[in-house]
Design a protein around this motif. Sequence first.
Motif, PDB file in Angstrom:
ATOM      1  N   TYR A  23       0.804  -1.225   0.000  1.00 48.75           N
ATOM      2  CA  TYR A  23       0.000   0.000   0.000  1.00 48.75           C
ATOM      3  C   TYR A  23       0.835   1.272   0.000  1.00 48.75           C
ATOM      4  O   TYR A  23       0.296   2.362   0.180  1.00 48.75           O
ATOM      5  CB  TYR A  23      -0.969  -0.021   1.180  1.00 48.75           C
ATOM      6  N   THR A  26      -0.332   4.511  -1.990  1.00 48.07           N
ATOM      7  CA  THR A  26      -1.796   4.622  -2.062  1.00 48.07           C
ATOM      8  C   THR A  26      -2.305   4.942  -0.652  1.00 48.07           C
ATOM      9  O   THR A  26      -2.327   6.095  -0.261  1.00 48.07           O
ATOM     10  CB  THR A  26      -2.444   3.343  -2.643  1.00 48.07           C
ATOM     11  N   THR A  27      -2.681   3.932   0.121  1.00 50.92           N
ATOM     12  CA  THR A  27      -3.208   4.225   1.457  1.00 50.92           C
ATOM     13  C   THR A  27      -2.115   4.620   2.446  1.00 50.92           C
ATOM     14  O   THR A  27      -2.400   5.257   3.461  1.00 50.92           O
ATOM     15  CB  THR A  27      -4.000   3.026   2.017  1.00 50.92           C
ATOM     16  N   GLU A  29       0.826   7.025   2.618  1.00 49.41           N
ATOM     17  CA  GLU A  29       1.341   8.153   1.848  1.00 49.41           C
ATOM     18  C   GLU A  29       2.870   8.150   1.832  1.00 49.41           C
ATOM     19  O   GLU A  29       3.521   7.524   2.653  1.00 49.41           O
ATOM     20  CB  GLU A  29       0.800   9.456   2.415  1.00 49.41           C
ATOM     21  N   ALA A  58      -6.959  -0.015  -4.602  1.00 49.17           N
ATOM     22  CA  ALA A  58      -7.099   1.105  -3.671  1.00 49.17           C
ATOM     23  C   ALA A  58      -7.713   2.306  -4.391  1.00 49.17           C
ATOM     24  O   ALA A  58      -7.632   2.424  -5.617  1.00 49.17           O
ATOM     25  CB  ALA A  58      -5.737   1.481  -3.095  1.00 49.17           C
ATOM     26  N   ASP A  59      -8.336   3.178  -3.627  1.00 50.27           N
ATOM     27  CA  ASP A  59      -8.979   4.352  -4.208  1.00 50.27           C
ATOM     28  C   ASP A  59      -7.958   5.162  -5.001  1.00 50.27           C
ATOM     29  O   ASP A  59      -6.968   5.648  -4.455  1.00 50.27           O
ATOM     30  CB  ASP A  59      -9.577   5.206  -3.082  1.00 50.27           C
ATOM     31  N   GLY A  61      -5.942   3.990  -7.214  1.00 51.69           N
ATOM     32  CA  GLY A  61      -4.763   3.207  -7.546  1.00 51.69           C
ATOM     33  C   GLY A  61      -4.762   2.716  -8.980  1.00 51.69           C
ATOM     34  O   GLY A  61      -5.812   2.429  -9.559  1.00 51.69           O
ATOM     35  N   GLU A  65       1.882   2.243  -8.204  1.00 50.16           N
ATOM     36  CA  GLU A  65       2.294   3.152  -7.130  1.00 50.16           C
ATOM     37  C   GLU A  65       3.417   2.594  -6.266  1.00 50.16           C
ATOM     38  O   GLU A  65       4.383   3.295  -5.940  1.00 50.16           O
ATOM     39  CB  GLU A  65       1.087   3.503  -6.245  1.00 50.16           C
TER      40      GLU A  65
END
Length: 326
Positions: A23, A26-27, A29, A58-59, A61, A65
């Motif tokens: 993540y 994405t989630t 930072e 992910a939102d 994504g 990333e």
Amino acid sequence: MRRHQIGGATGFEASQFCLGTMYFGTTVEEDEAFRILDRYAEAGGNLLDTANCYAFWADGGTGEESEALIGRWLATRGMAGTMRVATKVGAAPARPDEPYHGGNREGLSPERIGEQFERSRERLGVEAVDLYYAHADDRSVPLDETVDAFAGLVEKGAVRVLGASNHACWRLERARAGADRAGREGYRAIQQRHTYLYPRPLSGPVPESIQLAASDELLDYAVAEELPVFAYSPLSNGAFSRPDRRPPGAPVDYDHAGSERRVAVLREEAAALGATPNQLALAWLASGAATVIPILGVSSVAQLDEALAGAGIELDADVRDRLTAA
């Protein structure tokens, strides 16, 4: 941290814990991800785990990333070629605008492997990928074609060690045997879901499932073949230490009465040792016959520090037996 040898002549030593970066970007930072990466390197960790599809779900994504963030960190810290990197191919959506399922994965054709490898290497900013995985089995492509494509990357010096993730044991053996007969490099590492809990049988057919657990059969195979097992989701999404978290459900289902008993015993034994349940779960994974390297998927430096603080725990036989028998 202890080190484990990964692969043969072209291989490398990996630290006791691998850092998962699913993540990152994405989630998690970038600033926090950089702090986690810095702390991991400072503690002696030397292997990052990512994939060419993290985290497309992910939102916002796209799947690029995590690799791109690692590439930026390696460049700014001057760590390219020093910090080892593992990445994967085969599980990204083939058609991102459609629902994700087994028939909508990019797969493991030679063309896809070659194309996606170069994109991963560019995002990471490295000359060679230290560990390159087939992310999920692809039975629509002849196995020897997939094996040949991966072996070619090693022969070109672009990859050091090959691995397989989310593969049935018989498919792993068939791929390795085919590479051996051809005199070419084969899979020398396994990445599978593995934790202190035991899963129910799969709720879906193996070829469709994107996640597979490390079965007793696969662990036995790993011991016999001297293959390291990289364990993803080793802390069961926080279920060991947080009362508000349940063990993961389908497709690899750990949410059942047997898990409740094991979690209770894990907490009791951890309290007696002055450790956290997470630390003890990681120690249990390392105490078996197979070489197991947990992949720590953390979202803060505090979570990472908790895991790292348990690196020196050595289980005596009585504690391991009680944990295993629970």
